[in-house]
Design a protein around this motif. Structure first.
Motif, PDB file in Angstrom:
ATOM      1  N   PRO A   1      -1.923   7.220 -14.749  1.00 49.07           N
ATOM      2  CA  PRO A   1      -2.326   6.754 -16.081  1.00 49.07           C
ATOM      3  C   PRO A   1      -1.221   6.071 -16.864  1.00 49.07           C
ATOM      4  N   ASN A   2       0.016   6.278 -16.477  1.00 47.83           N
ATOM      5  CA  ASN A   2       1.131   5.659 -17.215  1.00 47.83           C
ATOM      6  C   ASN A   2       1.611   4.361 -16.571  1.00 47.83           C
ATOM      7  N   ASP A   3       0.963   3.955 -15.501  1.00 46.67           N
ATOM      8  CA  ASP A   3       1.357   2.731 -14.825  1.00 46.67           C
ATOM      9  C   ASP A   3       0.695   1.531 -15.503  1.00 46.67           C
ATOM     10  N   ASP A   4       1.473   0.549 -15.887  1.00 43.04           N
ATOM     11  CA  ASP A   4       0.944  -0.614 -16.611  1.00 43.04           C
ATOM     12  C   ASP A   4      -0.079  -1.380 -15.778  1.00 43.04           C
ATOM     13  N   TYR A   5       0.185  -1.529 -14.472  1.00 40.79           N
ATOM     14  CA  TYR A   5      -0.750  -2.288 -13.642  1.00 40.79           C
ATOM     15  C   TYR A   5      -2.072  -1.524 -13.481  1.00 40.79           C
ATOM     16  N   ALA A   6      -2.006  -0.205 -13.350  1.00 46.07           N
ATOM     17  CA  ALA A   6      -3.232   0.597 -13.255  1.00 46.07           C
ATOM     18  C   ALA A   6      -4.058   0.461 -14.523  1.00 46.07           C
ATOM     19  N   ARG A   7      -3.393   0.455 -15.684  1.00 45.54           N
ATOM     20  CA  ARG A   7      -4.125   0.265 -16.951  1.00 45.54           C
ATOM     21  C   ARG A   7      -4.748  -1.124 -17.018  1.00 45.54           C
ATOM     22  N   GLN A   8      -4.034  -2.116 -16.514  1.00 47.61           N
ATOM     23  CA  GLN A   8      -4.559  -3.475 -16.529  1.00 47.61           C
ATOM     24  C   GLN A   8      -5.810  -3.593 -15.637  1.00 47.61           C
ATOM     25  N   LEU A   9      -5.781  -2.930 -14.488  1.00 50.67           N
ATOM     26  CA  LEU A   9      -6.948  -2.941 -13.603  1.00 50.67           C
ATOM     27  C   LEU A   9      -8.159  -2.328 -14.295  1.00 50.67           C
TER      28      LEU A   9
ATOM     29  N   GLU B   1       1.578   5.630  -3.712  1.00 49.42           N
ATOM     30  CA  GLU B   1       2.483   4.875  -4.575  1.00 49.42           C
ATOM     31  C   GLU B   1       2.807   3.519  -3.950  1.00 49.42           C
ATOM     32  N   GLY B   2       2.891   3.495  -2.631  1.00 47.70           N
ATOM     33  CA  GLY B   2       3.211   2.242  -1.951  1.00 47.70           C
ATOM     34  C   GLY B   2       2.099   1.210  -2.064  1.00 47.70           C
ATOM     35  N   VAL B   3       0.834   1.616  -1.892  1.00 50.05           N
ATOM     36  CA  VAL B   3      -0.247   0.627  -1.964  1.00 50.05           C
ATOM     37  C   VAL B   3      -0.401   0.107  -3.389  1.00 50.05           C
ATOM     38  N   LEU B   4      -0.225   0.968  -4.390  1.00 54.87           N
ATOM     39  CA  LEU B   4      -0.297   0.505  -5.769  1.00 54.87           C
ATOM     40  C   LEU B   4       0.815  -0.509  -6.041  1.00 54.87           C
ATOM     41  N   LYS B   5       2.017  -0.224  -5.558  1.00 58.91           N
ATOM     42  CA  LYS B   5       3.137  -1.140  -5.790  1.00 58.91           C
ATOM     43  C   LYS B   5       2.904  -2.467  -5.071  1.00 58.91           C
ATOM     44  N   ALA B   6       2.360  -2.410  -3.861  1.00 54.90           N
ATOM     45  CA  ALA B   6       2.103  -3.644  -3.122  1.00 54.90           C
ATOM     46  C   ALA B   6       1.047  -4.496  -3.835  1.00 54.90           C
ATOM     47  N   GLU B   7      -0.011  -3.857  -4.336  1.00 50.66           N
ATOM     48  CA  GLU B   7      -1.055  -4.626  -5.032  1.00 50.66           C
ATOM     49  C   GLU B   7      -0.497  -5.234  -6.323  1.00 50.66           C
ATOM     50  N   HIS B   8       0.390  -4.497  -6.995  1.00 49.04           N
ATOM     51  CA  HIS B   8       1.011  -5.018  -8.203  1.00 49.04           C
ATOM     52  C   HIS B   8       1.926  -6.211  -7.872  1.00 49.04           C
ATOM     53  N   GLN B   9       2.707  -6.071  -6.794  1.00 47.35           N
ATOM     54  CA  GLN B   9       3.602  -7.158  -6.396  1.00 47.35           C
ATOM     55  C   GLN B   9       2.803  -8.418  -6.055  1.00 47.35           C
ATOM     56  N   ARG B  10       1.676  -8.243  -5.385  1.00 48.78           N
ATOM     57  CA  ARG B  10       0.843  -9.402  -5.044  1.00 48.78           C
ATOM     58  C   ARG B  10       0.326 -10.072  -6.317  1.00 48.78           C
TER      59      ARG B  10
ATOM     60  N   GLN C   1       1.767 -10.112  -9.219  1.00 45.35           N
ATOM     61  CA  GLN C   1       2.869 -10.842  -9.843  1.00 45.35           C
ATOM     62  C   GLN C   1       3.160 -12.148  -9.099  1.00 45.35           C
ATOM     63  N   ARG C   2       2.938 -12.141  -7.791  1.00 49.67           N
ATOM     64  CA  ARG C   2       3.200 -13.342  -6.994  1.00 49.67           C
ATOM     65  C   ARG C   2       2.084 -14.378  -7.116  1.00 49.67           C
ATOM     66  N   THR C   3       0.827 -13.935  -7.183  1.00 51.13           N
ATOM     67  CA  THR C   3      -0.315 -14.873  -7.121  1.00 51.13           C
ATOM     68  C   THR C   3      -1.058 -15.042  -8.440  1.00 51.13           C
ATOM     69  N   GLY C   4      -0.871 -14.083  -9.357  1.00 50.14           N
ATOM     70  CA  GLY C   4      -1.646 -14.123 -10.598  1.00 50.14           C
ATOM     71  C   GLY C   4      -3.058 -13.584 -10.439  1.00 50.14           C
ATOM     72  N   ARG C   5      -3.364 -13.053  -9.246  1.00 47.51           N
ATOM     73  CA  ARG C   5      -4.698 -12.490  -9.000  1.00 47.51           C
ATOM     74  C   ARG C   5      -4.612 -10.971  -8.927  1.00 47.51           C
ATOM     75  N   LEU C   6      -5.470 -10.310  -9.724  1.00 46.68           N
ATOM     76  CA  LEU C   6      -5.530  -8.856  -9.656  1.00 46.68           C
ATOM     77  C   LEU C   6      -5.981  -8.409  -8.271  1.00 46.68           C
ATOM     78  N   SER C   7      -5.523  -7.243  -7.861  1.00 47.55           N
ATOM     79  CA  SER C   7      -5.900  -6.722  -6.548  1.00 47.55           C
ATOM     80  C   SER C   7      -6.109  -5.220  -6.639  1.00 47.55           C
ATOM     81  N   ALA C   8      -7.269  -4.771  -6.133  1.00 45.59           N
ATOM     82  CA  ALA C   8      -7.563  -3.343  -5.968  1.00 45.59           C
ATOM     83  C   ALA C   8      -8.449  -3.272  -4.740  1.00 45.59           C
ATOM     84  N   SER C   9      -7.878  -2.968  -3.601  1.00 43.48           N
ATOM     85  CA  SER C   9      -8.563  -3.169  -2.324  1.00 43.48           C
ATOM     86  C   SER C   9      -9.604  -2.091  -2.049  1.00 43.48           C
ATOM     87  N   ASP C  10     -10.597  -2.467  -1.243  1.00 40.32           N
ATOM     88  CA  ASP C  10     -11.689  -1.549  -0.934  1.00 40.32           C
ATOM     89  C   ASP C  10     -12.643  -2.241   0.031  1.00 40.32           C
ATOM     90  N   THR C  11     -13.604  -1.482   0.531  1.00 46.38           N
ATOM     91  CA  THR C  11     -14.756  -2.035   1.228  1.00 46.38           C
ATOM     92  C   THR C  11     -15.909  -2.080   0.239  1.00 46.38           C
TER      93      THR C  11
END
Length: 924
Positions: A830-838, A758-767, A769-779
């Motif tokens: 599935p009910n998270d708006d940012y997850a749906r946007q990704l 839950e924390g990493v999803l929230k952090a990626e969403h916060q970023r 909102q701050r930068t306007g760039r989607l984020s879903a981290s990975d290698t």
């Protein structure tokens, strides 16, 4: 040179009358509706009796499969989209209003095919063919004698190959006219109501100008405007075209002969090559697939010599694949890169051999462009349909089936070998030939034009030229290019199993089915049938133990989602388990870190062969594989004996020490090779590995683990302490989301790792909102340098949102939004708006053949050129998790009376087996 008794007056009188009737019919059709056209078609069929030949044309003995029908509709869409209603002509390339005489033949072959395949009705067929014949009857001929090389499809004026008007013309092509004559003959045979009209068209042509000294001659125009006759055609196309002329009674026996030619030996396979090369004649002697494909489809490889050469054309390309790992199906093609680079040649000959060189890509001027060598869609499908029993042909088919353009407007020409991007040109040649192949298949593999009018090609080679840089099969077999001799495990009778993941009906959700099929296509197109393994990434023919686990999980998800049948699943699993039994072990204890997927030889992650004892083993990768093997035998008990037997041959003495998972690395010193064993400390990955070992009874105690916390975007996130191996090799402590997401899919959200997820999803969403760039981290594993991109949440030295390669920091602009992480976020939340946007942002980042890309660029949303088993496996697992009401993929089912647990119970612990015969699942 022409057979028959000549042109008699009676024939001309009959032709004049029939031409008049055809003129009246065509103009009636031109000014009335399709319904009237259909009526005329019916009336015409009353006048012209259906002959035995017509019945043969209409006889569809092997109907197309659902997949093949979709291919046919896609290929025909090209012709619908590129039709010129004022002339009835078809553009040679998409939105390029020009047509060669050759491509006119392609169109007519396609038109005949779609009529008998019932993609169009008789009215549509008649309207199209009438308009075409009306135009070609009246169009201007070069020097009033023969069809010009190229016409504008809008105005029918003479143009050059760049579609520039050339009032005087540039000549005629004997080969192209031969192709058009072959298609005309097919039409007059299969649609005899048009025979006299077609014959009247050909009678306008001065065909005798083409045949000189028993060979075929084309014409060009010099700078001073003089027409120059030039012998045209080299071995392959020359014989094919000569047969087209034979169908109309014109003989060119020297063109029909294979001579003059040599046999050229490549990878131990002898193929024929014309001795009239560029150096001697200023004409290329390229050996390509298409001429053989046409000869097979239309004339059926007449004679044992042609049959042998055709088989060798397939075999030499198969052996190149075995030797290099590069899927090979080469022929000439138009070229258009994805970025539409104007500096790339518009037409290239991808050759098996040309002008003294093997595997060259050349222009008409013999300039080499190896950068743009292409795996050809039409060559791949053609070789498959002509040799349907070939396993290599099946691989080519799987590749070609994924080359449809996303908008359904036709098949792309192919894929560039060097970087894996698509050659996105859409052409009448590629799509016409595909329709011709499908018609051939539907006819029960009966050649379209084979009859007594055409002759067999023969000839004696002048010698044999051996290409020493391309060794014989014996040499290849001993090198990295050989293949391992893997036997699948025996069929085990009994209950198939597989009911572990009940789902809510994927058949009712077409979008989900499409996503699952796209992801599974990665495993279809990268499957190595000789070993049963799948490469970890599209550009390297190697796999790791982690990648093997990805493949097994993808197999189980695909079977549960009904993407593959139980029979295919069983074949794949048994082959995989056969390969697993044969893997050489590092120091005789555990599997190496990586293997070549064809040879099973140990390699590093770049597929470099390892000298000495190898480079060690990864406890993380082994633990991940153990999860997949546990789920496999729990869901499908029939594989238990094989799985347990293999794992009991491994030694676990060093991988589990002090209740922790360890890895080993081989280090070279001046005097000796050393092995160093070290504990793993990589958040997410180590939790997955620990669970894997716990499922098999190993004592792992992580209950006292404490991670340091770092604030990122105001969220407190965990970070592992950085450690080192032998004080020289640092192990990174990066935080990325994908291993945490994998853990969540495997074991559900009701675990101690849930706050981290839950924390990493929230952090990626916060970023975002701050930068306007989607984020879903990975290698991400990308085709071009730097080949590996870590888009982190916390990078080296605790830097938030760092972008790194394996060696160096990278520009933030290289950051990637991960396809795998996006799908996994949505499955878990599935009910998270940012997850749906990704998920919405990533859903189109796929290739029909290679599956889902690693992701999109954060900076511009551009699809990344890189494809992997990890990404597509995680997408399949995400879909399965979502459709099974968020049921974790972990199967809590243990048969404690299996060989593994019995061996522990019998105290067979000399190889480091657990001490107690039961799983030891402890959450941290």
């Amino acid at each position: 040179m022409r057979r028959g008794k000549g042109k008699v007056v009676g024939r001309w009188l009959r032709m004049i009358g029939l031409c008049l009737m055809s003129f009246i019919v065509s103009h009636y059709l031109s000014f009335n509706s399709i319904e009237k056209s259909l009526l005329l078609g019916k009336q015409t069929s009353m006048v012209f009796a259906q002959s035995e030949a017509v019945s043969s044309c209409a006889n569809i003995s092997e109907p197309l499969t659902e997949e093949e029908s979709r291919w046919a509709r896609t290929a025909w869409a090209y012709f619908v989209n590129n039709y010129q209603p004022d002339t009835g002509f078809i553009n040679s390339a998409n939105d390029f209003p020009s047509a060669t005489t050759w491509d006119m033949g392609n169109y007519l072959m396609a038109l005949n095919a779609v009529r008998w395949l019932n993609l169009i009705d008789q009215g549509d067929f008649d309207a199209r063919l009438n308009k075409f014949l009306e135009t070609i009857s009246s169009m201007r001929l070069f020097e009033d004698s023969l069809p010009h090389k190229v016409y504008s499809t809008i105005s029918t004026e003479f143009v050059d190959y760049g579609n520039n008007p050339v009032p005087g013309g540039i000549g005629w092509s004997a080969l192209d006219i031969g192709r058009l004559l072959a298609s005309f003959h097919l039409l007059r045979t299969c649609h005899p109501q048009y025979a006299d009209w077609i014959e009247s068209i050909v009678s306008r042509w001065d065909v005798e100008r083409i045949i000189q000294n028993d060979r075929l001659y084309g014409a060009g125009v010099s700078r001073n405007g003089q027409t120059l006759l030039v012998q045209e055609g080299r071995l392959g196309y020359e014989q094919y075209s000569a047969r087209g002329f034979q169908l109309w009674g014109y003989e060119a026996p020297m063109a029909l002969s294979f001579e003059p030619f040599n046999l050229v030996e490549i990878y131990g396979v002898q193929i024929p090559a014309d001795t009239r090369d560029f150096q001697r004649t200023n004409g290329n002697n390229y050996v390509v697939s298409e001429s053989y494909i046409l000869d097979g489809l239309e004339f059926g490889f007449l004679g044992t010599q042609m049959q042998e050469y055709a088989r060798n054309i397939l075999e030499v390309q198969r052996r190149r694949y075995l030797a290099t790992g590069q899927l090979t199906a080469v022929t000439e093609d138009n070229v258009l890169t994805e970025d539409k680079d104007p500096n790339v040649p518009s037409f290239l000959y991808n050759s098996i051999y040309a002008n003294g060189n093997a595997w060259v890509t050349i222009t008409e001027e013999n300039q080499q462009y190896p950068r743009w060598r292409t795996v050809s869609t039409k060559a791949a499908l053609g070789l498959h349909y002509l040799f349907p029993q070939s396993e290599y042909g099946q691989q080519l088919r799987a590749f070609a089936g994924g080359m449809m353009s996303p908008d359904g407007g036709g098949f792309y020409a192919g894929r560039f070998e060097e970087d894996g991007t698509n050659n996105i040109i859409l052409t009448a040649n590629t799509n016409g030939l595909i329709l011709e192949m499908l018609y051939y298949k539907a006819r029960g593999d009966r050649p379209l034009l084979r009859n007594s009018m055409v002759s067999t090609s023969r000839g004696n080679p002048e010698g044999i030229k051996i290409m020493t840089d391309y060794p014989s099969p014996v040499a290849v077999a001993g090198a990295i290019g050989g293949t391992a001799d893997v036997e699948p495990i025996a069929v085990v009778e009994g209950d198939f199993g597989g009911s572990c993941h009940p789902i809510n009906g994927i058949g009712s959700d077409e979008e989900t089915r499409q996503i699952a099929q796209r992801a599974w296509n990665y495993f279809e197109s990268h499957y190595e049938p000789s070993t049963g393994l799948v490469r970890d990434r599209t550009d390297v023919p190697a796999t790791s133990l982690w990648g093997m686990g990805d493949y097994l999980m993808a197999l189980q998800a695909a079977e549960s989602l009904d993407i593959i049948s139980p029979e295919i699943f069983d074949d794949r699993v048994r082959m995989f388990l056969g390969a697993l039994q044969q893997l050489p072990l590092f120091a005789g204890e555990l599997p190496h870190r990586g293997y070549n997927v064809r040879t099973l030889q140990p390699v590093d992650y770049a597929n470099n062969t390892l000298s000495g004892i190898g480079n060690g083993w990864s406890g993380l990768d082994i633990g991940r594989l153990l999860i997949a093997l546990h789920d496999l035998k729990s869901c499908y008990p029939r594989y238990t004996q094989s799985i347990d037997s293999t794992l009991l041959h491994w030694s676990y003495l060093r991988v589990i020490q002090d209740q922790k998972v360890h890895s080993a690395i081989a280090l070279k010193t001046e005097n000796q090779n050393l092995t160093r064993v070290y504990p793993n400390n990589f958040i997410g990955y180590q939790e997955i590995a620990e669970k894997g070992f716990q499922l098999w009874g190993f004592d792992i105690n992580n209950s006292n683990r404490q991670y340091r916390k770092i604030d990122v975007e105001g969220i407190s996130l965990p970070i592992a302490p950085q450690t080192s191996i032998n004080n020289t090799l640092p192990e990174n402590n990066r935080l990325i989301s994908s291993p945490l997401l994998q853990y969540g899919l495997y074991f559900g959200l009701d675990t101690p790792l849930k706050p981290y997820l839950e924390g990493v999803l929230k952090a990626e969403h916060q970023r975002y909102q701050r930068t306007g760039r989607l984020s879903a981290s990975d290698t991400s594993l990308v085709t071009n340098a730097p080949h590996v991109i870590h888009s982190t949440i916390i990078g080296d030295n605790n830097q938030p949102w760092a972008v790194l390669s394996d060696q160096n920091p990278l520009s933030p602009d290289q950051r990637i939004v991960s396809s795998a992480s996006a799908f996994a976020y949505y499955a878990l939340f599935p009910n998270d708006d940012y997850a749906r946007q990704l998920r919405m942002a990533i859903k189109d980042a796929y290739d029909n053949n290679r599956g889902y890309s690693e992701g999109i660029r954060e900076i511009n949303g551009e699809k990344v050129n890189g494809f992997s088993a990890k990404t597509n496996s995680l997408i399949l697992q995400s879909l399965l998790y979502h459709l099974s009401d968020q049921q974790s993929t972990f199967v809590n089912n243990f048969n404690l009376d299996s060989p593994w647990w019995n061996a522990i119970r019998e105290r067979k612990q000399g190889s480091g087996l657990p001490r107690t015969p039961r799983p030891r699942i402890i959450d941290n």
